[in-house]
Design a protein around this motif. Structure first.
Motif, PDB file in Angstrom:
ATOM      1  N   MET B  18     -34.194  -2.141  59.294  1.00 36.07           N
ATOM      2  CA  MET B  18     -33.056  -1.791  60.145  1.00 36.07           C
ATOM      3  C   MET B  18     -33.253  -2.312  61.564  1.00 36.07           C
ATOM      4  N   LEU B  19     -34.447  -2.131  62.082  1.00 32.48           N
ATOM      5  CA  LEU B  19     -34.743  -2.622  63.436  1.00 32.48           C
ATOM      6  C   LEU B  19     -34.549  -4.130  63.507  1.00 32.48           C
ATOM      7  N   GLU B  20     -35.012  -4.804  62.462  1.00 27.44           N
ATOM      8  CA  GLU B  20     -34.896  -6.260  62.443  1.00 27.44           C
ATOM      9  C   GLU B  20     -33.427  -6.674  62.505  1.00 27.44           C
ATOM     10  N   ARG B  21     -32.598  -5.959  61.761  1.00 23.28           N
ATOM     11  CA  ARG B  21     -31.171  -6.266  61.805  1.00 23.28           C
ATOM     12  C   ARG B  21     -30.600  -5.995  63.187  1.00 23.28           C
ATOM     13  N   ALA B  29     -23.515   2.150  61.220  1.00 23.71           N
ATOM     14  CA  ALA B  29     -24.306   2.673  60.112  1.00 23.71           C
ATOM     15  C   ALA B  29     -23.952   2.004  58.784  1.00 23.71           C
ATOM     16  N   THR B  30     -22.667   1.753  58.583  1.00 25.13           N
ATOM     17  CA  THR B  30     -22.233   1.127  57.331  1.00 25.13           C
ATOM     18  C   THR B  30     -22.780  -0.295  57.214  1.00 25.13           C
ATOM     19  N   GLU B  31     -22.761  -1.018  58.314  1.00 24.05           N
ATOM     20  CA  GLU B  31     -23.308  -2.375  58.302  1.00 24.05           C
ATOM     21  C   GLU B  31     -24.814  -2.355  58.024  1.00 24.05           C
ATOM     22  N   LEU B  32     -25.462  -1.369  58.596  1.00 24.17           N
ATOM     23  CA  LEU B  32     -26.912  -1.290  58.400  1.00 24.17           C
ATOM     24  C   LEU B  32     -27.264  -0.939  56.961  1.00 24.17           C
ATOM     25  N   ALA B  37     -30.303  -0.385  48.650  1.00 28.95           N
ATOM     26  CA  ALA B  37     -29.905   0.436  47.508  1.00 28.95           C
ATOM     27  C   ALA B  37     -30.261   1.882  47.813  1.00 28.95           C
ATOM     28  N   MET B  38     -29.445   2.498  48.626  1.00 32.97           N
ATOM     29  CA  MET B  38     -29.791   3.818  49.138  1.00 32.97           C
ATOM     30  C   MET B  38     -28.507   4.537  49.534  1.00 32.97           C
ATOM     31  N   SER B  39     -28.502   5.842  49.372  1.00 29.64           N
ATOM     32  CA  SER B  39     -27.297   6.612  49.680  1.00 29.64           C
ATOM     33  C   SER B  39     -26.988   6.588  51.176  1.00 29.64           C
ATOM     34  N   GLN B  40     -25.760   6.904  51.512  1.00 30.98           N
ATOM     35  CA  GLN B  40     -25.352   6.934  52.918  1.00 30.98           C
ATOM     36  C   GLN B  40     -26.160   7.955  53.715  1.00 30.98           C
ATOM     37  N   ARG B  66     -22.182   2.995  66.877  1.00 30.36           N
ATOM     38  CA  ARG B  66     -22.796   1.694  67.087  1.00 30.36           C
ATOM     39  C   ARG B  66     -24.245   1.912  67.489  1.00 30.36           C
ATOM     40  N   TYR B  67     -25.111   1.347  66.723  1.00 33.55           N
ATOM     41  CA  TYR B  67     -26.539   1.466  67.005  1.00 33.55           C
ATOM     42  C   TYR B  67     -27.056   0.188  67.636  1.00 33.55           C
ATOM     43  N   ARG B  68     -28.004   0.382  68.536  1.00 30.46           N
ATOM     44  CA  ARG B  68     -28.668  -0.784  69.117  1.00 30.46           C
ATOM     45  C   ARG B  68     -30.114  -0.423  69.438  1.00 30.46           C
TER      46      ARG B  68
END
Lengths: 104, 104
Positions: B18-21, B29-32, B37-40, B66-68
DNA sequence: GCAATAGATAAGTCGATTCTTATATATTAC
DNA sequence: GTAATATATAAGAATCGACTTATCTATTGC
């Protein structure tokens, strides 16, 4: 010896404490136990975690085990961290100073 | 937000992913979640761990979050690592190159 | 050889971590 | 207002992690 192994190994305060002690020089398991309120097997298990993460190496010396930091052990962390350099600009000066010191 | 929190947060491959993205820019959150293969809720929980370790920050934007990356978040790791600089001399050249790049 | 010492390994306990499904809350679209 | 969407929270199950005590192995000193 993967990134995950290394970060997991570093996530424990006792193990970071052990590394800090080892950064001052070789120690055997009994010496590493000093000041830690923990059984001898617990120490041995922590050392095994550090070892299989590639962070320390050991050498048998009689009935003792001399532990020392494995110089390359933290390389994957350095590399991983370098990918995020854009996000810690305020640390750069510190690093530059560091490198200047090392040049001397 | 302690060293332990940070290393624990980094010890999970999903969270490092996630950090890499996020290092490529803001994501919600949806983009991440894409490709994982994991639940929301699992995603949401991982983000909470990264957040309370101080590694990311968030901003509400409508019904999205929005996460950063939080720029200072990795500073404790940089500082911690600097204490072991004597043990990774072969990485110094790489760092020097890095810093030279940043100067340009 | 025998006792003492240094350390590792085995097995079990207990709390923490990482998931899950179900549900709640807020926002948007119509 | 109602349905759909984005996300968070709650509760529970399974697995993992960090300890413990008991025991084993190897080495040393006498």
């Amino acid at each position: 010896m993967t990134e995950t192994d290394i970060f997991k190994a570093l996530a424990d305060p006792t193990r970071r404490h052990m590394l800090e002690r080892l950064s001052a020089g070789e120690r055997n398991a009994t010496e590493l136990r000093e000041g830690l309120a923990m059984s001898q097997p617990a120490i041995s298990q922590h050392l095994a975690v550090l070892r299989s993460a590639g962070l320390i190496e050991e050498e048998k010396s009689g009935r003792q085990m001399r532990y020392r930091i494995r110089p390359d052990g933290l390389a994957p962390v350095v590399d991983w961290l370098a990918r995020y350099r854009a996000f810690w600009p305020e640390r750069v000066d510190r690093l530059k100073t560091l490198l200047r010191e090392m040049d001397q």
